[in-house]
Design a protein around this motif. Structure first.
Motif, mmCIF file in Angstrom:
data_model
loop_
_atom_site.group_PDB
_atom_site.id
_atom_site.type_symbol
_atom_site.label_atom_id
_atom_site.label_comp_id
_atom_site.label_asym_id
_atom_site.label_seq_id
_atom_site.Cartn_x
_atom_site.Cartn_y
_atom_site.Cartn_z
ATOM 1 N N VAL A 1 0.839 -1.197 0.000
ATOM 2 C CA VAL A 1 0.000 0.000 0.000
ATOM 3 C C VAL A 1 0.876 1.250 0.000
ATOM 4 C CG1 VAL A 1 -0.424 0.395 2.487
ATOM 5 C CG2 VAL A 1 -2.212 0.904 0.808
ATOM 6 N N GLU A 2 2.071 1.150 0.574
ATOM 7 C CA GLU A 2 2.983 2.307 0.525
ATOM 8 C C GLU A 2 3.366 2.610 -0.931
ATOM 9 O OE1 GLU A 2 6.174 2.642 3.235
ATOM 10 O OE2 GLU A 2 4.841 2.500 4.983
ATOM 11 N N ARG A 3 3.561 1.578 -1.707
ATOM 12 C CA ARG A 3 3.865 1.817 -3.139
ATOM 13 C C ARG A 3 2.692 2.536 -3.810
ATOM 14 N NH1 ARG A 3 2.770 0.306 -8.107
ATOM 15 N NH2 ARG A 3 1.250 -1.263 -7.469
ATOM 16 N N LEU A 4 1.464 2.078 -3.527
ATOM 17 C CA LEU A 4 0.301 2.717 -4.158
ATOM 18 C C LEU A 4 0.142 4.169 -3.685
ATOM 19 C CD1 LEU A 4 -2.455 -0.065 -4.133
ATOM 20 C CD2 LEU A 4 -1.187 0.839 -6.098
ATOM 21 N N ILE A 5 0.382 4.392 -2.408
ATOM 22 C CA ILE A 5 0.242 5.756 -1.867
ATOM 23 C C ILE A 5 1.267 6.685 -2.528
ATOM 24 C CG2 ILE A 5 0.607 7.133 0.228
ATOM 25 C CD1 ILE A 5 -0.752 4.787 1.790
ATOM 26 N N ARG A 6 2.491 6.188 -2.706
ATOM 27 C CA ARG A 6 3.515 7.012 -3.385
ATOM 28 C C ARG A 6 3.130 7.227 -4.848
ATOM 29 N NH1 ARG A 6 7.338 4.208 0.083
ATOM 30 N NH2 ARG A 6 8.011 5.759 1.626
ATOM 31 N N THR A 7 2.603 6.187 -5.474
ATOM 32 C CA THR A 7 2.181 6.311 -6.875
ATOM 33 C C THR A 7 1.123 7.402 -7.016
ATOM 34 O OG1 THR A 7 2.652 3.980 -7.286
ATOM 35 C CG2 THR A 7 1.136 5.037 -8.812
ATOM 36 N N ALA A 8 0.261 7.526 -6.009
ATOM 37 C CA ALA A 8 -0.803 8.538 -6.041
ATOM 38 C C ALA A 8 -0.315 9.925 -5.631
ATOM 39 C CB ALA A 8 -1.958 8.109 -5.129
ATOM 40 N N GLY A 9 0.966 10.035 -5.278
ATOM 41 C CA GLY A 9 1.523 11.367 -5.019
ATOM 42 C C GLY A 9 1.520 11.788 -3.561
ATOM 43 N N PHE A 10 1.588 10.816 -2.633
ATOM 44 C CA PHE A 10 1.605 11.128 -1.201
ATOM 45 C C PHE A 10 2.758 10.395 -0.519
ATOM 46 C CE2 PHE A 10 -2.727 11.922 -2.438
ATOM 47 C CZ PHE A 10 -3.112 13.009 -1.659
ATOM 48 N N GLU A 11 3.057 10.823 0.700
ATOM 49 C CA GLU A 11 4.008 10.127 1.557
ATOM 50 C C GLU A 11 3.212 9.196 2.480
ATOM 51 O OE1 GLU A 11 7.233 10.209 1.399
ATOM 52 O OE2 GLU A 11 7.569 8.975 3.180
ATOM 53 N N PRO A 12 3.456 7.889 2.425
ATOM 54 C CA PRO A 12 2.685 6.971 3.274
ATOM 55 C C PRO A 12 3.119 7.024 4.737
ATOM 56 C CG PRO A 12 4.320 5.754 1.987
ATOM 57 C CD PRO A 12 4.448 7.186 1.578
ATOM 58 N N MET A 13 2.167 6.838 5.648
ATOM 59 C CA MET A 13 2.523 6.722 7.067
ATOM 60 C C MET A 13 1.555 5.789 7.774
ATOM 61 S SD MET A 13 3.792 9.608 9.702
ATOM 62 C CE MET A 13 4.994 10.156 8.511
ATOM 63 N N LYS A 14 2.139 4.766 8.407
ATOM 64 C CA LYS A 14 1.316 3.770 9.105
ATOM 65 C C LYS A 14 0.910 4.299 10.483
ATOM 66 C CE LYS A 14 1.351 -0.970 10.788
ATOM 67 N NZ LYS A 14 1.943 -2.304 10.703
ATOM 68 N N VAL A 15 -0.382 4.147 10.762
ATOM 69 C CA VAL A 15 -0.917 4.565 12.055
ATOM 70 C C VAL A 15 -0.838 3.428 13.055
ATOM 71 C CG1 VAL A 15 -3.046 5.268 13.210
ATOM 72 C CG2 VAL A 15 -2.466 6.227 11.008
ATOM 73 N N GLY A 16 -0.977 2.195 12.559
ATOM 74 C CA GLY A 16 -0.973 1.029 13.438
ATOM 75 C C GLY A 16 -1.724 -0.095 12.757
ATOM 76 N N GLY A 17 -2.192 -1.033 13.546
ATOM 77 C CA GLY A 17 -2.965 -2.150 13.020
ATOM 78 C C GLY A 17 -4.373 -1.714 12.646
ATOM 79 N N VAL A 18 -5.146 -2.660 12.073
ATOM 80 C CA VAL A 18 -6.475 -2.281 11.574
ATOM 81 C C VAL A 18 -7.394 -1.782 12.687
ATOM 82 C CG1 VAL A 18 -6.462 -3.699 9.491
ATOM 83 C CG2 VAL A 18 -7.275 -4.690 11.648
ATOM 84 N N GLU A 19 -7.068 -2.119 13.930
ATOM 85 C CA GLU A 19 -7.920 -1.620 15.031
ATOM 86 C C GLU A 19 -7.784 -0.098 15.174
ATOM 87 O OE1 GLU A 19 -5.011 -3.002 15.516
ATOM 88 O OE2 GLU A 19 -4.011 -1.677 16.948
ATOM 89 N N GLN A 20 -6.738 0.456 14.552
ATOM 90 C CA GLN A 20 -6.527 1.917 14.609
ATOM 91 C C GLN A 20 -7.254 2.659 13.491
ATOM 92 O OE1 GLN A 20 -4.711 3.672 16.978
ATOM 93 N NE2 GLN A 20 -4.722 1.692 18.034
ATOM 94 N N SER A 21 -7.969 1.934 12.637
ATOM 95 C CA SER A 21 -8.553 2.598 11.460
ATOM 96 C C SER A 21 -9.609 3.628 11.831
ATOM 97 C CB SER A 21 -9.147 1.566 10.491
ATOM 98 O OG SER A 21 -10.243 0.911 11.079
ATOM 99 N N SER A 22 -10.183 3.537 13.026
ATOM 100 C CA SER A 22 -11.179 4.556 13.413
ATOM 101 C C SER A 22 -10.544 5.943 13.489
ATOM 102 C CB SER A 22 -11.866 4.189 14.726
ATOM 103 O OG SER A 22 -10.931 3.737 15.645
#
Ligand SMILES: NC(=O)c1ccc[n+]([C@@H]2O[C@H](COP(=O)([O-])OP(=O)(O)OC[C@H]3O[C@@H](n4cnc5c(N)ncnc54)[C@H](OP(=O)(O)O)[C@@H]3O)[C@@H](O)[C@H]2O)c1
Length: 211
Positions: free
Chosen positions: A165-186
């Motif tokens: 997903v970091e590759r896709l985020i960079r492809t879309a013109g952004f800097e990727p940053m992980k917040v945590g596991g899926v429980e953090q998606s809220s």
């Protein structure tokens, strides 16, 4: 590389345009095909319209489910088998809008959309909650920001999904940053502290650490 985008409405079309601008090949699918056809015509040679949702996955390494939350599970069930070796990206916010335009959360307090969606996917699918943290307009206007890229936050439990997903985020013109596991998606959703933010990496890192 090739990514399927299922759902070519407000956010799906914005994601597809930005991925195509970064060189991604797209396979598009929508409910009645009309919006997918219109979008493919706009994007040009980088995008093709799939016959159906399952066909969209042919030859794709990743799939973006740009669907409203109430229809997500049905579409995931419909194409479960070919999801088992793919990156699954979900930008959906677990919200509904009533006839008066009032927005309400569709999940109980304390339950993250990422945890719920993870339970809908077959074993082997690699989930990342991403690309739904900004409104479509803000997402498009913030991509390829200069001199410092804007951050797009994501959440995943899976290291390989994180790399993909970091590759896709960079492809879309952004800097990727992980917040945590899926429980953090809220934190990424409508109403979350990281939603609708346009920040650079330093500020993003301090915001993640503040929670
Ligand atoms: N719009 C935004 O600014 C934004 C930003 C961030 C996150 N989000 C989240 O993203 C999700 C989608 O929002 P949206 O605004 O993009 O919704 P939308 O404009 O209503 O688009 C939904 C898309 O889903 C397609 N669809 C519906 N049922 C389908 C099915 N069974 N198979 C394939 N495609 C199907 C529709 O096809 P047709 O085009 O043929 O009707 C449409 O293209 C929501 O959860 C929302 O909270 C939206």
């Amino acid at each position: 590389m090739t990514t399927a985008v299922i759902g070519t409405g407000g956010i799906g079309s914005a994601i597809a345009r930005q991925l195509a601008s970064g060189g991604e090949i797209l396979r598009l699918s929508s409910a009645d095909k009309e919006s997918a056809r219109t979008l493919a015509a706009e994007i040009g040679r980088a995008a093709v319209v799939a016959v159906d949702n399952r066909d969209a996955l042919q030859g794709a390494e990743a799939v973006v489910f740009a669907l409203r939350f109430p229809v997500l599970k049905g579409v995931m069930d419909e194409i479960a088998d070919p999801l088992t070796d793919k990156l699954v990206v979900v930008p959906s916010n677990p919200v509904g809008i009533d006839a008066q335009g009032n927005v309400s959360r569709l999940l109980p307090a304390g339950q993250s959309s990422g945890e719920v969606v993870a339970g809908w996917l077959p074993a082997g699918a690699r989930l990342a909650m991403a690309f739904g943290t900004m409104s479509a307009h803000l997402f498009e206007s913030s991509s390829h920001r200069s001199p410092e890229s804007a951050v797009l936050f994501y959440a995943t439990d899976d290291d390989r999904a994180g790399e993909e997903v970091e590759r896709l985020i960079r492809t879309a013109g952004f800097e990727p940053m992980k917040v945590g596991g899926v429980e953090q998606s809220s934190r990424l959703e409508v109403g979350g502290d990281l939603h609708e933010l346009v920040v650079g990496p330093a500020e993003a890192r301090s915001l993640i650490g503040e929670a």
